[in-house]
Design a protein around this motif. Structure first.
Motif, mmCIF file in Angstrom:
data_model
loop_
_atom_site.group_PDB
_atom_site.id
_atom_site.type_symbol
_atom_site.label_atom_id
_atom_site.label_comp_id
_atom_site.label_asym_id
_atom_site.label_seq_id
_atom_site.Cartn_x
_atom_site.Cartn_y
_atom_site.Cartn_z
ATOM 1 N N ASP A 33 144.577 -14.263 -48.450
ATOM 2 C CA ASP A 33 144.820 -15.231 -47.530
ATOM 3 C C ASP A 33 144.489 -15.300 -46.117
ATOM 4 O O ASP A 33 144.266 -15.984 -45.270
ATOM 5 C CB ASP A 33 146.367 -15.827 -47.933
ATOM 6 C CG ASP A 33 146.484 -16.680 -49.169
ATOM 7 O OD1 ASP A 33 145.446 -17.021 -49.678
ATOM 8 O OD2 ASP A 33 147.588 -16.935 -49.605
ATOM 9 N N ARG A 34 144.601 -13.765 -45.864
ATOM 10 C CA ARG A 34 144.295 -13.605 -44.464
ATOM 11 C C ARG A 34 142.951 -13.962 -43.905
ATOM 12 O O ARG A 34 142.697 -13.888 -42.716
ATOM 13 C CB ARG A 34 144.750 -12.052 -43.894
ATOM 14 C CG ARG A 34 146.402 -11.820 -44.044
ATOM 15 C CD ARG A 34 146.559 -10.355 -43.817
ATOM 16 N NE ARG A 34 147.854 -10.158 -44.071
ATOM 17 C CZ ARG A 34 148.576 -8.717 -44.578
ATOM 18 N NH1 ARG A 34 147.639 -7.943 -44.876
ATOM 19 N NH2 ARG A 34 149.653 -8.580 -44.898
ATOM 20 N N GLY A 35 142.275 -13.843 -44.866
ATOM 21 C CA GLY A 35 140.642 -14.129 -44.485
ATOM 22 C C GLY A 35 140.248 -12.736 -43.757
ATOM 23 O O GLY A 35 140.721 -11.570 -44.017
ATOM 24 N N PRO A 36 139.210 -13.075 -43.025
ATOM 25 C CA PRO A 36 138.616 -11.654 -42.245
ATOM 26 C C PRO A 36 139.500 -11.002 -41.188
ATOM 27 O O PRO A 36 140.524 -11.689 -40.824
ATOM 28 C CB PRO A 36 137.299 -12.551 -41.253
ATOM 29 C CG PRO A 36 137.177 -13.660 -42.056
ATOM 30 C CD PRO A 36 138.695 -14.233 -42.491
ATOM 31 N N LEU A 37 139.333 -9.868 -41.013
ATOM 32 C CA LEU A 37 140.284 -9.212 -39.918
ATOM 33 C C LEU A 37 140.423 -9.910 -38.674
ATOM 34 O O LEU A 37 141.739 -9.963 -38.300
ATOM 35 C CB LEU A 37 139.667 -7.575 -39.943
ATOM 36 C CG LEU A 37 140.842 -6.870 -38.738
ATOM 37 C CD1 LEU A 37 141.759 -6.661 -39.575
ATOM 38 C CD2 LEU A 37 140.073 -5.409 -38.546
ATOM 39 N N ILE A 38 139.497 -10.289 -38.118
ATOM 40 C CA ILE A 38 139.346 -11.024 -37.087
ATOM 41 C C ILE A 38 139.058 -12.549 -37.154
ATOM 42 O O ILE A 38 137.535 -12.501 -37.833
ATOM 43 C CB ILE A 38 138.618 -10.563 -36.117
ATOM 44 C CG1 ILE A 38 139.282 -9.168 -35.363
ATOM 45 C CG2 ILE A 38 138.586 -11.366 -34.533
ATOM 46 C CD1 ILE A 38 138.358 -8.509 -34.228
ATOM 47 N N GLU A 39 139.639 -13.572 -37.188
ATOM 48 C CA GLU A 39 139.154 -14.746 -37.554
ATOM 49 C C GLU A 39 137.836 -15.056 -36.726
ATOM 50 O O GLU A 39 137.632 -14.896 -35.436
ATOM 51 C CB GLU A 39 140.153 -16.090 -37.025
ATOM 52 C CG GLU A 39 139.692 -17.204 -37.546
ATOM 53 C CD GLU A 39 140.816 -18.285 -36.875
ATOM 54 O OE1 GLU A 39 140.673 -19.744 -37.208
ATOM 55 O OE2 GLU A 39 141.663 -17.980 -36.129
ATOM 56 N N SER A 40 136.574 -15.851 -37.340
ATOM 57 C CA SER A 40 135.668 -16.027 -36.987
ATOM 58 C C SER A 40 135.387 -17.594 -36.414
ATOM 59 O O SER A 40 134.430 -17.890 -35.659
ATOM 60 C CB SER A 40 134.345 -15.863 -38.034
ATOM 61 O OG SER A 40 134.253 -16.576 -39.046
ATOM 62 N N ARG A 41 136.227 -18.414 -36.903
ATOM 63 C CA ARG A 41 136.217 -19.963 -36.618
ATOM 64 C C ARG A 41 136.974 -20.206 -35.329
ATOM 65 O O ARG A 41 138.066 -19.626 -35.043
ATOM 66 C CB ARG A 41 136.522 -20.804 -37.800
ATOM 67 C CG ARG A 41 135.167 -20.520 -39.028
ATOM 68 C CD ARG A 41 135.643 -21.627 -40.213
ATOM 69 N NE ARG A 41 134.561 -21.189 -40.685
ATOM 70 C CZ ARG A 41 133.369 -21.486 -41.116
ATOM 71 N NH1 ARG A 41 132.657 -22.062 -40.030
ATOM 72 N NH2 ARG A 41 132.545 -21.538 -41.959
#
Length: 487
Positions: free
Chosen positions: A12-20
């Motif tokens: 659920d956290r997605g990528p370590l650093i959000e890209s969007r």
């Protein structure tokens, strides 16, 4: 079971650093439960800044009973609008102000975004001041610039990691808050009785009541311009009612609790210093616990600064994209968040003045400039276009929604102008407000006027053509729009 839950949380956290950032969130990246909105908005309000807001009525002579009534009604009213904005996020998958291009135009929305950036930077300055004051009291090291820098750096780091980590952090901090301020609140009710006159309405005045009411409503409404930024990753099949419920309950419980606690300490200690009053209350309940409680309040302040940095970065990117279309990369978002944090840091270093006086005036102005926008946006979403938007056109300069949305801008201006005779600020009191003895009802005037003007102007929109375009866009992109219409 534990390993499975951990794996789901990591996913659920997605990528370590959000890209969007400001772009539409594709369906294959949507996940999570609307329940997460409760902890996010509860903790965003469960902090010392909210507590300070609850002290404003007492500063004008209001009793605890008067302040409590004003707080509960103010938060209840302000949160209604914020919660309805939150319900838009899962349906459209867009940040709040990007969606507002449908009302204000591709370029016109930049004007509203700049107002929101100003308000968020202002909130963060006040939050940083409180955080620095805590650190000065606890450590005895009176170097505010150092504390501003440390607080800003921590908040910026979390903002860079982005959406999923902000949600996760707020969930953890909710438990910390319940273990500290939850225990303090229960103990204070039992061990620190208020004087009998604090439960009386005999000293009721409309001025103290409406100042506290307006501050509480403005505080709850202040989240509205970016509330859907934090619900846009939820699946589109999320029921609007659930997103609305968890957002409303999170804000209402968190804001009401801390504002009532603020009114309580103001009535108990007759003080205008929120940090000192909280420490005194903790010492009264459990000697030696004052500094520990203040330290426990720091993470909440850092987290809400993060929430504001992240959202203000969205607004800043929207402004830049409205002037010249850009590709919203991860690097662009990191630069924007860093710039917002830097502006608030510099503003905090340069600022002076009494906290409560400045904060009260700030909340009044914030209420005035946000009320017409929220009225226009909600009327358009629920009564005019009824959830039907052409997502691709929102990102096209001069497209279906135009560069300058004259309907939204006229309705917004009409609401602002209508509020002037009713306004009550430290610098100006309108003629109608003077007749009313200083009572401030501008909020209701702005809401009604802007909403009615936009509803009238909205009759000139070719809704049939827009719905056809929205249906075609949905098939082409997989975008999802909920239909609120009575077909």
């Amino acid at each position: 079971m534990a390993n499975s839950t951990l794996a789901e949380d990591l996913q659920d956290r997605g990528p370590l650093i959000e890209s969007r950032s400001i772009e539409w969130v594709p369906l294959n990246e949507r996940s999570g439960s609307p329940k997460s909105l409760f902890s996010l908005w509860f903790m965003s309000n469960a902090n010392i800044t909210t507590l300070a807001t609850g002290m404003l009525g007492a500063a004008l002579g209001g009793s605890f009973a008067v302040s409590a009534l004003a707080i509960l009604l103010g938060v209840a009213v302000g949160t209604v609008f914020t919660a309805f904005h939150s319900a838009q996020g899962p349906q459209l998958g867009l940040p709040q102000m990007i969606q507002s291009r449908a009302q204000f135009g591709y370029r016109g929305v930049a004007l509203i975004c700049l107002i929101v950036v100003f308000s968020l930077v202002g909130f963060n300055m006040f939050n940083q001041m409180l955080g620095a004051e805590i650190l000065v009291k606890v450590t005895g090291v009176d170097v505010n610039a150092l504390w501003y820098f440390i607080i800003s750096a921590l908040a910026l780091m979390l903002a860079i990691f982005g959406y999923h980590w902000i949600h996760r952090t707020q969930k953890w901090l909710t438990w910390l808050f319940l273990l500290t301020f939850g225990v303090l609140t229960v103990a204070a009710i039992v061990l620190v009785p208020l004087p009998a006159d604090q439960f009386s309405f005999t000293s009721f005045t409309w001025v103290s009541f409406l100042v506290q009411f307006g501050a509480a409503a403005a505080y709850a409404l202040g989240w509205a311009p970016y509330v859907s930024d934090y619900s846009r990753y939820l699946p589109p099949e999320t029921k609007p009612g659930r997103a609305l419920f968890y957002t409303y309950s999170g804000i209402f419980v968190g804001a009401s609790w801390l504002m009532l606690l603020g009114a309580f300490v103001a009535a108990t200690f007759a003080a205008s210093d929120p940090i000192g009053a909280v420490r005194d209350l903790a010492e009264r309940v459990l000697p030696g616990s004052g500094n520990m409680l203040l330290i426990a309040a720091l993470p909440g302040l850092v987290a809400v600064i993060t929430v504001n940095i992240y959202a203000a970065a969205m607004e800043l990117i929207t402004v830049a994209d409205s002037v010249r279309p850009l590709r919203p990369t991860r690097a662009v978002r990191i630069i924007a968040t860093s710039l917002i944090a830097a502006i608030a840091f510099v503003g905090s270093v340069l600022s002076t003045g009494a906290f409560l006086d400045s904060f009260g005036s700030f909340l009044v102005i914030l209420l005035y400039v946000l009320v017409p926008w929220t009225s226009v946006n909600l009327v358009d979403y629920f009564f005019v276009r009824r959830g039907h938007y052409v997502i691709s056109e929102i990102f096209r300069p001069g497209g279906l929604y135009g560069n300058w949305g004259w309907r939204g801008m006229v309705a917004y201006a009409a609401g602002l102008i209508a509020m002037v005779p009713f306004a009550v600020t430290a610098w100006y009191v309108g003629p109608v407000a003077q007749v009313l003895g200083g009572a401030d009802i501008a909020l209701f005037v702005g809401l009604i006027v802007s909403g009615l003007v936009y509803l009238l102007l909205g009759r000139t929109i070719d809704l049939a053509a827009e719905r056809e375009a929205a249906a075609a866009d949905k098939l082409a992109t997989g975008a999802h729009a909920v239909v609120f219409a009575r077909e």
